[in-house]
Write a protein that holds these residues in place. Structure first.
Motif, PDB file in Angstrom:
ATOM      1  N   CYS A 175       0.588   0.978   7.055  1.00  0.00           N
ATOM      2  CA  CYS A 175       0.290   0.441   5.717  1.00  0.00           C
ATOM      3  C   CYS A 175      -0.839  -0.577   5.788  1.00  0.00           C
ATOM      4  O   CYS A 175      -1.747  -0.567   4.948  1.00  0.00           O
ATOM      5  CB  CYS A 175       1.531  -0.207   5.097  1.00  0.00           C
ATOM      6  SG  CYS A 175       2.782   0.981   4.562  1.00  0.00           S
ATOM      7  N   THR A 176      -0.768  -1.476   6.771  1.00  0.00           N
ATOM      8  CA  THR A 176      -1.823  -2.481   6.916  1.00  0.00           C
ATOM      9  C   THR A 176      -3.181  -1.795   6.964  1.00  0.00           C
ATOM     10  O   THR A 176      -4.125  -2.179   6.266  1.00  0.00           O
ATOM     11  CB  THR A 176      -1.618  -3.287   8.223  1.00  0.00           C
ATOM     12  OG1 THR A 176      -0.276  -3.779   8.255  1.00  0.00           O
ATOM     13  CG2 THR A 176      -2.598  -4.445   8.318  1.00  0.00           C
ATOM     14  N   ALA A 177      -3.280  -0.750   7.791  1.00  0.00           N
ATOM     15  CA  ALA A 177      -4.556  -0.069   7.981  1.00  0.00           C
ATOM     16  C   ALA A 177      -4.926   0.806   6.780  1.00  0.00           C
ATOM     17  O   ALA A 177      -6.021   0.688   6.224  1.00  0.00           O
ATOM     18  CB  ALA A 177      -4.510   0.770   9.260  1.00  0.00           C
ATOM     19  N   ASN A 178      -3.984   1.659   6.366  1.00  0.00           N
ATOM     20  CA  ASN A 178      -4.331   2.676   5.360  1.00  0.00           C
ATOM     21  C   ASN A 178      -4.335   2.156   3.932  1.00  0.00           C
ATOM     22  O   ASN A 178      -5.152   2.582   3.115  1.00  0.00           O
ATOM     23  CB  ASN A 178      -3.390   3.872   5.465  1.00  0.00           C
ATOM     24  CG  ASN A 178      -3.671   4.700   6.702  1.00  0.00           C
ATOM     25  OD1 ASN A 178      -4.484   5.608   6.672  1.00  0.00           O
ATOM     26  ND2 ASN A 178      -3.031   4.358   7.796  1.00  0.00           N
ATOM     27  N   LEU A 179      -3.413   1.261   3.612  1.00  0.00           N
ATOM     28  CA  LEU A 179      -3.375   0.757   2.235  1.00  0.00           C
ATOM     29  C   LEU A 179      -4.251  -0.489   2.099  1.00  0.00           C
ATOM     30  O   LEU A 179      -4.771  -0.770   1.026  1.00  0.00           O
ATOM     31  CB  LEU A 179      -1.927   0.469   1.805  1.00  0.00           C
ATOM     32  CG  LEU A 179      -0.948   1.649   2.012  1.00  0.00           C
ATOM     33  CD1 LEU A 179       0.450   1.310   1.514  1.00  0.00           C
ATOM     34  CD2 LEU A 179      -1.453   2.919   1.330  1.00  0.00           C
ATOM     35  N   GLY A 180      -4.429  -1.217   3.205  1.00  0.00           N
ATOM     36  CA  GLY A 180      -5.287  -2.402   3.174  1.00  0.00           C
ATOM     37  C   GLY A 180      -6.764  -2.066   3.288  1.00  0.00           C
ATOM     38  O   GLY A 180      -7.614  -2.726   2.686  1.00  0.00           O
ATOM     39  N   TYR A 181      -7.074  -1.017   4.072  1.00  0.00           N
ATOM     40  CA  TYR A 181      -8.487  -0.688   4.344  1.00  0.00           C
ATOM     41  C   TYR A 181      -8.869   0.742   3.944  1.00  0.00           C
ATOM     42  O   TYR A 181     -10.034   1.096   4.018  1.00  0.00           O
ATOM     43  CB  TYR A 181      -8.794  -0.870   5.834  1.00  0.00           C
ATOM     44  CG  TYR A 181      -8.901  -2.317   6.246  1.00  0.00           C
ATOM     45  CD1 TYR A 181      -7.765  -3.074   6.521  1.00  0.00           C
ATOM     46  CD2 TYR A 181     -10.144  -2.946   6.334  1.00  0.00           C
ATOM     47  CE1 TYR A 181      -7.859  -4.397   6.890  1.00  0.00           C
ATOM     48  CE2 TYR A 181     -10.253  -4.283   6.707  1.00  0.00           C
ATOM     49  CZ  TYR A 181      -9.101  -4.998   6.988  1.00  0.00           C
ATOM     50  OH  TYR A 181      -9.213  -6.314   7.346  1.00  0.00           O
ATOM     51  N   GLY A 182      -7.867   1.560   3.577  1.00  0.00           N
ATOM     52  CA  GLY A 182      -8.175   2.947   3.246  1.00  0.00           C
ATOM     53  C   GLY A 182      -8.329   3.163   1.750  1.00  0.00           C
ATOM     54  O   GLY A 182      -9.313   3.731   1.285  1.00  0.00           O
ATOM     55  N   ASN A 183      -7.328   2.667   0.979  1.00  0.00           N
ATOM     56  CA  ASN A 183      -7.400   2.914  -0.466  1.00  0.00           C
ATOM     57  C   ASN A 183      -7.304   1.639  -1.298  1.00  0.00           C
ATOM     58  O   ASN A 183      -7.202   1.701  -2.528  1.00  0.00           O
ATOM     59  CB  ASN A 183      -6.322   3.915  -0.909  1.00  0.00           C
ATOM     60  CG  ASN A 183      -4.910   3.384  -0.673  1.00  0.00           C
ATOM     61  OD1 ASN A 183      -4.711   2.186  -0.486  1.00  0.00           O
ATOM     62  ND2 ASN A 183      -3.932   4.263  -0.704  1.00  0.00           N
ATOM     63  N   ALA A 184      -7.300   0.473  -0.640  1.00  0.00           N
ATOM     64  CA  ALA A 184      -7.357  -0.828  -1.336  1.00  0.00           C
ATOM     65  C   ALA A 184      -6.159  -1.106  -2.239  1.00  0.00           C
ATOM     66  O   ALA A 184      -6.214  -1.966  -3.104  1.00  0.00           O
ATOM     67  CB  ALA A 184      -8.659  -0.952  -2.143  1.00  0.00           C
TER      68      ALA A 184
END
Ligand code: PNW
Length: 451
Positions: A175-184
């Protein structure tokens, strides 16, 4: 309160751990009290467009001031353990440099309160609230953040390592990577696939460095990590759907498991990432691949993979939650059995989160949430299947103790087994809390008969 008449049958092992879970930013509030520094979530919430109801975490459940009452509630439910997270910016306001004694003081009091009540603490070091000071230096895109994280882990282990039963480095780095940096959807609100993949590597590196730092301290706590995991099912038998599901499983589940258990990234995902593959330095995998004492697995739904346009929707035979997430208990044993087969060194597993959001249904001081009870029961029955098939599962933490700040959904989504009236901060046990209490009590009765 008198419990509704539940029928239950708790046939889990007598020493199985029954718990509830929360996280710092979602419940504590007191965002600038006693020297706490701002975190990236304080910053993210300032842009009202980021949060569906325009809310923030400044007060949340005011747990910082009400922790005694909240521990009292847990004691009344009879839970064995409590999973919570520490706000890094509370104990080290800038994420580097000086420690904040007042911040440590809060967790010290919380631990005392829990231990006095016989509730075993399970702490998570990072549940998404990075100190803003570190974000200003590049956040998780900056490799140095991994070293700052290890310093923080070392200090927590040094101070509390003998009073906490289990310490997890990260909560859901996916989540940190994908929601923080993938789809904002999450802080810091970046949309850049390449960055999200680099961040995932730095998160894994930080996990490894923190494990090393905490091992150095010694201490009684079991050390591990919490991952969000799912099975990935192809919508149809088509080649495209099956390839999509395989890639999805590789890029989300194996991406975090393989480095820890095998010392490399999964080939299929690496190939798929192509030019977005992370920069890895020599020796990184030696740091990441260390024995963990437990794996925390958070399970909410399966990943449904349809390559068609428009996508074929999931059947949702058991319905969907208020988050729009398909209810699919069958995925839990499928996942755990698969993990056991894929990773022969799989340590004992805790289900560190499972639960559902449903609408607010307060009625004459009662909160009826039959759907949540059904959700938990079906997932526990499914979990038992995995255990009967030989998966070593030691505990289950229901998400969540309290209704709380559900990230970019704000306060509109309620996951608690305890209802929170945000205007008054009044807590009310929902029917699901009463059910959970009886379920745990049934185990206790059975244990008393045995001894
Ligand atoms: C987890 N997804 O979040 C978190 O650990 C909790 O803080 C959170 O409140 C809970 O689950 C409910 O959302 C997730 O989109 C958020 O795949 C999003 C996803 C998974 C987990």
């Amino acid at each position: 309160t008198k419990s509704p008449n539940f029928d239950f049958n708790n046939d889990f092992p007598s020493d199985f751990t029954w718990g509830v879970a929360t996280s710092s930013f979602q419940i504590e509030g007191a965002h600038d009290v006693d020297g706490k520094g701002p975190s990236i979530w304080d910053t993210f919430c300032k842009d009202k467009a980021n949060i569906k109801d325009g809310s923030d975490g400044t007060v949340a459940c005011d747990h910082y001031h009400r922790y005694r009452e909240d521990v009292e509630i847990m004691a009344s439910l009879g839970v064995d353990a409590y999973r919570f997270s520490m706000a890094w910016a509370r104990v080290q306001p800038d994420g580097k440099g000086a420690w904040n004694e007042a911040g440590f003081g809060f967790y010290d009091r919380l631990l005392d309160e829990l231990l006095d009540r016989g509730i075993r603490p399970h702490a998570t070091l990072y549940h998404w609230d990075l100190p803003q000071g570190l974000q200003d230096d590049g956040g998780w895109m900056n490799r140095d953040t991994a070293h700052r994280f290890a310093d923080y882990a070392h200090e927590v282990a040094r101070r509390f390592g003998n009073r906490i039963e289990a310490i997890a480095t990260h909560n859901e780095p996916w989540c940190t990577a994908n929601l923080g940096y993938g789809n904002a959807q999450f802080a810091p609100g970046v949309v850049d696939l390449k960055q999200s993949i680099q961040v995932s590597h730095h998160l894994l590196l930080s996990h490894g460095l923190a494990m090393r730092a905490m091992r150095e301290v010694g201490g009684a706590a079991q050390l591990g990590i919490v991952l969000n995991q799912w099975t990935a099912d192809p919508a149809t038998g088509s080649e495209a759907d099956r390839a999509m599901a395989e890639f999805e499983y590789a890029r989300s589940v194996q991406w975090f498991m393989d480095p820890i258990f095998k010392g490399h990234y999964p080939e299929l995902a690496l190939r798929g990432h192509g030019a977005n593959a992370p920069q890895v330095r020599d020796g990184d995998f030696d740091i990441i691949k260390q024995k963990i004492d437990f794996l925390g697995s958070n399970y909410y739904f399966r990943s449904w993979c349809s390559a068609a346009t428009p996508p074929v929707p999931p059947p949702a035979r058991h319905g969907v939650t208020d988050m729009g997430w398909e209810i699919f208990p069958e995925g839990l044993p499928e996942l755990l059995i698969k993990l056991k087969a894929e990773y022969p060194d799989l340590p004992p597993v805790y289900i560190t989160e499972n639960g559902m959001a449903n609408p607010d249904l307060v009625e004459n001081g009662r909160v009826h949430d039959p759907a949540r009870i059904a959700y938990v029961r079906s997932h526990l029955a499914a979990l038992k299947e995995a255990m009967d098939a030989g998966v070593d599962v030691r505990g289950y933490f229901l998400w969540s103790l309290l209704d709380n700040f559900e990230w970019n959904s704000g306060y509109a989504k309620r996951f608690g087994i305890v209802h929170v009236d945000y205007a008054t901060q009044q807590r009310t046990l929902k029917d699901s809390a009463l059910w959970y209490r009886e379920f745990i009590a049934a185990r206790n009765r059975a244990n008393r008969i045995k001894t």
